[in-house]
Structures are given as structure tokens and as C-alpha cells.
Design a protein around this motif. Structure first.
Motif, PDB file in Angstrom:
ATOM      1  N   GLU A 398       0.825  -1.207   0.000  1.00 39.55           N
ATOM      2  CA  GLU A 398       0.000   0.000   0.000  1.00 39.55           C
ATOM      3  C   GLU A 398       0.860   1.258   0.000  1.00 39.55           C
ATOM      4  O   GLU A 398       0.570   2.227  -0.723  1.00 39.55           O
ATOM      5  CB  GLU A 398      -0.919  -0.017   1.224  1.00 39.55           C
ATOM      6  N   GLU A 399       1.947   1.240   0.780  1.00 43.25           N
ATOM      7  CA  GLU A 399       2.825   2.398   0.858  1.00 43.25           C
ATOM      8  C   GLU A 399       3.594   2.592  -0.447  1.00 43.25           C
ATOM      9  O   GLU A 399       3.821   3.726  -0.890  1.00 43.25           O
ATOM     10  CB  GLU A 399       3.828   2.234   2.016  1.00 43.25           C
ATOM     11  N   TYR A 400       3.980   1.483  -1.102  1.00 46.44           N
ATOM     12  CA  TYR A 400       4.720   1.557  -2.361  1.00 46.44           C
ATOM     13  C   TYR A 400       3.854   2.188  -3.453  1.00 46.44           C
ATOM     14  O   TYR A 400       4.304   3.058  -4.204  1.00 46.44           O
ATOM     15  CB  TYR A 400       5.150   0.148  -2.772  1.00 46.44           C
ATOM     16  N   ILE A 401       2.605   1.745  -3.499  1.00 41.72           N
ATOM     17  CA  ILE A 401       1.674   2.276  -4.509  1.00 41.72           C
ATOM     18  C   ILE A 401       1.411   3.756  -4.253  1.00 41.72           C
ATOM     19  O   ILE A 401       1.343   4.566  -5.195  1.00 41.72           O
ATOM     20  CB  ILE A 401       0.365   1.469  -4.497  1.00 41.72           C
ATOM     21  N   LEU A 402       1.299   4.147  -2.954  1.00 41.18           N
ATOM     22  CA  LEU A 402       1.078   5.546  -2.612  1.00 41.18           C
ATOM     23  C   LEU A 402       2.252   6.403  -3.066  1.00 41.18           C
ATOM     24  O   LEU A 402       2.064   7.490  -3.637  1.00 41.18           O
ATOM     25  CB  LEU A 402       0.866   5.687  -1.104  1.00 41.18           C
ATOM     26  N   ALA A 403       3.472   5.916  -2.857  1.00 44.25           N
ATOM     27  CA  ALA A 403       4.662   6.667  -3.265  1.00 44.25           C
ATOM     28  C   ALA A 403       4.730   6.783  -4.781  1.00 44.25           C
ATOM     29  O   ALA A 403       5.059   7.856  -5.325  1.00 44.25           O
ATOM     30  CB  ALA A 403       5.913   5.980  -2.719  1.00 44.25           C
ATOM     31  N   GLU A 404       4.420   5.714  -5.480  1.00 39.59           N
ATOM     32  CA  GLU A 404       4.472   5.712  -6.941  1.00 39.59           C
ATOM     33  C   GLU A 404       3.441   6.676  -7.529  1.00 39.59           C
ATOM     34  O   GLU A 404       3.726   7.440  -8.457  1.00 39.59           O
ATOM     35  CB  GLU A 404       4.231   4.291  -7.466  1.00 39.59           C
ATOM     36  N   ASN A 405       2.223   6.650  -6.995  1.00 43.02           N
ATOM     37  CA  ASN A 405       1.175   7.551  -7.473  1.00 43.02           C
ATOM     38  C   ASN A 405       1.530   9.011  -7.198  1.00 43.02           C
ATOM     39  O   ASN A 405       1.219   9.901  -8.000  1.00 43.02           O
ATOM     40  CB  ASN A 405      -0.162   7.218  -6.808  1.00 43.02           C
ATOM     41  N   THR A 406       2.179   9.241  -6.065  1.00 46.02           N
ATOM     42  CA  THR A 406       2.591  10.608  -5.739  1.00 46.02           C
ATOM     43  C   THR A 406       3.633  11.107  -6.728  1.00 46.02           C
ATOM     44  O   THR A 406       3.598  12.264  -7.177  1.00 46.02           O
ATOM     45  CB  THR A 406       3.152  10.667  -4.301  1.00 46.02           C
ATOM     46  N   LEU A 407       4.581  10.221  -7.075  1.00 45.00           N
ATOM     47  CA  LEU A 407       5.617  10.599  -8.027  1.00 45.00           C
ATOM     48  C   LEU A 407       5.043  10.891  -9.414  1.00 45.00           C
ATOM     49  O   LEU A 407       5.582  11.705 -10.172  1.00 45.00           O
ATOM     50  CB  LEU A 407       6.678   9.486  -8.117  1.00 45.00           C
ATOM     51  N   ARG A 408       3.932  10.246  -9.763  1.00 41.86           N
ATOM     52  CA  ARG A 408       3.313  10.424 -11.086  1.00 41.86           C
ATOM     53  C   ARG A 408       2.313  11.572 -11.123  1.00 41.86           C
ATOM     54  O   ARG A 408       1.772  11.897 -12.176  1.00 41.86           O
ATOM     55  CB  ARG A 408       2.594   9.135 -11.484  1.00 41.86           C
ATOM     56  N   ASP A 409       2.060  12.167  -9.976  1.00 43.65           N
ATOM     57  CA  ASP A 409       1.050  13.225  -9.906  1.00 43.65           C
ATOM     58  C   ASP A 409       1.510  14.440 -10.729  1.00 43.65           C
ATOM     59  O   ASP A 409       2.516  15.070 -10.395  1.00 43.65           O
ATOM     60  CB  ASP A 409       0.828  13.625  -8.442  1.00 43.65           C
ATOM     61  N   PRO A 410       0.805  14.774 -11.822  1.00 47.21           N
ATOM     62  CA  PRO A 410       1.250  15.863 -12.695  1.00 47.21           C
ATOM     63  C   PRO A 410       1.071  17.250 -12.057  1.00 47.21           C
ATOM     64  O   PRO A 410       1.665  18.225 -12.539  1.00 47.21           O
ATOM     65  CB  PRO A 410       0.354  15.703 -13.918  1.00 47.21           C
ATOM     66  N   SER A 411       0.301  17.344 -10.992  1.00 43.70           N
ATOM     67  CA  SER A 411       0.052  18.675 -10.390  1.00 43.70           C
ATOM     68  C   SER A 411       1.194  19.122  -9.493  1.00 43.70           C
ATOM     69  O   SER A 411       1.234  20.275  -9.076  1.00 43.70           O
ATOM     70  CB  SER A 411      -1.257  18.631  -9.586  1.00 43.70           C
ATOM     71  N   ILE A 412       2.104  18.188  -9.190  1.00 41.33           N
ATOM     72  CA  ILE A 412       3.212  18.520  -8.290  1.00 41.33           C
ATOM     73  C   ILE A 412       4.398  19.023  -9.121  1.00 41.33           C
ATOM     74  O   ILE A 412       4.842  18.357 -10.065  1.00 41.33           O
ATOM     75  CB  ILE A 412       3.640  17.311  -7.452  1.00 41.33           C
ATOM     76  N   LYS A 413       4.901  20.173  -8.785  1.00 40.62           N
ATOM     77  CA  LYS A 413       6.047  20.760  -9.484  1.00 40.62           C
ATOM     78  C   LYS A 413       7.310  20.433  -8.669  1.00 40.62           C
ATOM     79  O   LYS A 413       7.646  21.102  -7.703  1.00 40.62           O
ATOM     80  CB  LYS A 413       5.895  22.260  -9.629  1.00 40.62           C
TER      81      LYS A 413
END
Length: 416
Positions: A398-413
Motif C-alpha cells: 500500500e505504501e509503495y503504490i502511494l509513493a508511486e502515485n505521488t511521483l506520477r502526480d502531474p500537479s506537483i512541481k
């Protein structure tokens, strides 16, 4: 030649060993005379083996023991007063101190004048041997009046401390308190009495309460007693009164925090004002908020009542928002929660309430609160740190998927 002439011949005296320099008591000499000398074999005159006297040469007694020592042996066996025949070499401060240090018996009572006794005490102090110092002090106690002894000891701190330690170990509290009071150290005397009463009273709360009340009235209200000590004793008496009202044998002579733990377990929901309420006990014994929080944390965490623990460390502000309220340092709180195996959500809630971002990230790393670590790196826009952290997580967790999704979030600069 008769026996007396034989012992007094110059030839015999030359053969005799001189023990004049060795300060021995008649009792020690008698003991030595009954033991074989070092290196003795079966062929010696002291052997128990029966030998043919015509083939053996007996060693004359005078070649082993000097006439003076023989006189002491005869005197000891006669039962006469040894003080009348004390050799001159035993009548010195040096000889007495030597024997005290070696643990031998000595004629300490021959030092009768105050000057000789003072020299003996100062000599023992100069040598620094504790046993000798105490032996001399006890001799002074036996032979001088108390006032004079106290005057001698008051100017010799080392000797005084040895005597105080002796009185403590022997539980001679009356002598100890008299000594300290005469030396103008009434506060110490009062504290020693307090400690003695608590240690020796046993489980009788009523008896202990009565004796401590007397001690408070007679000793702790005197000039020179500091207010902190008086307050400490007053608080303890109040605790004994509370224990009497509680009427629970298991609480007798227990500390205020032990009693608080009992009320938290058995009377948690009783409101302030009731005798057994934790809040009432805290107010009565002036238990600090830090102490209160620590006891409540341990009691309810060990019982698995995590909702109580959470409510203890959170409160509402004037806008109705839930905020943290820590009397315990956050590092100590999280360490204890981890030790008590607190639920992950509780650890997460508490770490999230830390205002300092660097401190929050450090503690989240330490206790593996992955969601907080991921969120902290995201807020710092540190893509490199989050990528490295993701590699430490179990794949597809669950934590790995959360980190991966965060890294792919296009809204984060990301800044790197």
C-alpha cells in the motif's frame, strides 16, 4: 646451674631472638607458641611423632622467644592485671595505631590524657585508615563527655562522617540525632528521623501517620528546616490520610503515583471532588500534569484503551479544531507508544501534529510511518528523496503504490 641462672646468662640472651620491635599482645604470643613455626618438619621438637630423644637435639625455648616475651606469657597465664606490666614500646601512639591498622588487639586505654587521645585521633586521620579512625572515635565516646567529643569531631569532618555512617548502619538514631543537633545540624537530624520512621514502621498506616505528625510538630517546624522538606512531609501525611480513607490494603505505604495508577484503573470515570477520583488525588497531592499524563498513558495503553490515550493528548481550540496537547516531550511519548505497540493510526495522528517539518520527517522515518514520510517529501517537492524512499518499500504494498502515485502526480512541481 639452676633455671633462673640459665635464662639470665649473656650467652642465652645472645641466642634469643628479639621481639621488642614487634608489638604483640600476650594473647597473640600464646597463640603463636601453640602453632608450628614455618618450615617445621616431622623431626622438629614440636612434631607429634614420637622420636628417640637420645638421637635428636632439642632446640632450647630461649632461642625462640626472648625473656621479655616469656615474661608476658607467664603474666598472661597468671591472670594478673596486664596493665601493670605493659612494655614501654606499647605505650606509644605509633604502636597503638600500628596495631589498630593491622587489626590486632591493643592497649588503647593506656592513652588517658586528652592530649594523648587527640594525638591518637589526629594520627588515625593522617594515616586515613577508616577502621582505625572509627576505633579511636568510639574510644573517645567511651572515655570523654559528649560535649568534648562533639567539639573534637566538629573540627575533623572525616572522623565525624565515619561516626555518622557508623550510627546510621547500626540504626542508633537517638545518638545520631543528638550528635547532629548539638553540631547545629537540626535539618539533617530531622531527615534521619523521618527516614528511620518510614523504614521501620512497617505496614501500619495509622501508626506511621501518628509518628510523622509528631515529627512534623516537634522537629520540622523548627528554625533552619527548609520549607521544601516540611512540605514534602506534609504531603506524605496527606497521602497517608487518603490511603486511610481509601481503606485498600494494597495501597498502604505506596507512592502517590502508585495510588494514582490505581484510581485510573478502578475509578477513571469518577468526577473531580470525589475521594477516589484521579483528578481529586492529583489536586490533593499536587501531582504535576507531566506525571499525570505519564501514569494515564501507561495504565490505559496497557489495557488497550487507545481512545482514552488519544483523548488525553488532544484538545479543542476556541475554533473547535483538534490540536495536540503534550506535557510529555513528543520523542518520549512516541517511544513509549511504540514500546506499548500503539496502533499505527495513533502514531500517525501524533506525528502529524508536530509543527516542525524536519522533526516530523525524522520521527516518521524512525517509526516507519510511511504515509507521513511520503507526504513530507511531497510537500518539500523532493522527487529524488521520495524515489529513494520508494525503493525501500515492499513492492506492490500500500505504501509503495502511494509513493508511486505521488511521483506520477502531474500537479506537483518537483524541484529536482
Amino acid at each position: 646451674m639452676d633455671d633462673d641462672d640459665y635464662w639470665n646468662t649473656s650467652e642465652t640472651k645472645q641466642k634469643a631472638f628479639s621481639f621488642d620491635d614487634d608489638v604483640l599482645s600476650p594473647q597473640e604470643i600464646l597463640a603463636i607458641s601453640q602453632k608450628p613455626y614455618s618450615g617445621q618438619t616431622e623431626d622438629t621438637p614440636f612434631s607429634s611423632t614420637i622420636v628417640n630423644s637420645s638421637k635428636r637435639n632439642l632446640i632450647p625455648l630461649n632461642s625462640l622467644i626472648s625473656p621479655k616475651v616469656l615474661d608476658l606469657i607467664v603474666l598472661a597465664q597468671s591472670g594478673k592485671d596486664l596493665k601493670e606490666k605493659i612494655p614501654v614500646q606499647l605505650d606509644t601512639t605509633t604502636a597503638t595505631l600500628k596495631r589498630l591498622i593491622l587489626g590486632r588487639s591493643c592497649f588503647i586505654h593506656i592513652h588517658r590524657s586528652l592530649k594523648r587521645k587527640t594525638e591518637l585521633l589526629d594520627g588515625a586521620l593522617a594515616i586515613g585508615d577508616g577502621n582505625a579512625i572509627l576505633a579511636v572515635v568510639l574510644f573517645l565516646i567511651q572515655t570523654l563527655n559528649k560535649k568534648l567529643v562533639h567539639e573534637l569531631l566538629s573540627s575533623r569532618t572525616v572522623a565525624l562522617n565515619h561516626y555518622i555512617s557508623y550510627l546510621q548502619s547500626e540504626r542508633k538514631i537517638t545518638e545520631l540525632t543528638d550528635l547532629l543537633t548539638m553540631l547545629g545540624r537540626s535539618p539533617e537530624a530531622a531527615m534521619y528521623q523521618y527516614q528511620h520512621i518510614v523504614k521501620t514502621q512497617g505496614n501500619s498506616v495509622d501508626g506511621l501517620q501518628r509518628k510523622l505528625n509528631n515529627l512534623l510538630s516537634n522537629n520540622f517546624n523548627q528554625p533552619g528546616i527548609d520549607s521544601h522538606s516540611t512540605k514534602m512531609l506534609s504531603d506524605y501525611i496527606k497521602l497517608l490520610e487518603w490511603q486511610t480513607c481509601a481503606n485498600k490494603t494494597e495501597l498502604n505505604n505506596r507512592s502517590a503515583l502508585d495510588c494514582l495508577a490505581y484510581t485510573c484503573r478502578s475509578h477513571w470515570h469518577e468526577g473531580a471532588g470525589k475521594t477516589m477520583s484521579p483528578l481529586t488525588l492529583c489536586q490533593r497531592q499536587q501531582i504535576t500534569p507531566l506525571q499525570y499524563d505519564w501514569v494515564v498513558l501507561n495504565v490505559h495503553a496497557n489495557s488497550g484503551k487507545w481512545d482514552v490515550v488519544e483523548s488525553l493528548f488532544t484538545t479543542k481550540d476556541w475554533l473547535g479544531r483538534t490540536i495536540a496537547s503534550f506535557h510529555i516531550p513528543i520523542e518520549a511519548l512516541l517511544s513509549k507508544l511504540s514500546e506499548l505497540q500503539a496502533p499505527k493510526y495513533l502514531m500517525t495522528n501524533f506525528i502529524n501534529k508536530i509543527q516542525n517539518s524536519d522533526k516530523r520527517l525524522k520521527l516518521a522515518h524512525k517509526y516507519k510511518i510511511h504515509s507521513v514520510v511520503i507526504e513530507s517529501h511531497m510537500k518539500q517537492k523532493d522527487r529524488s528523496a521520495l524515489t529513494n524512499y520508494k525503493m525501500t518499500l515492499s513492492p506492490q504494498s500500500e505504501e509503495y503504490i502511494l509513493a508511486e502515485n505521488t511521483l506520477r502526480d502531474p500537479s506537483i512541481k518537483w524541484r529536482n
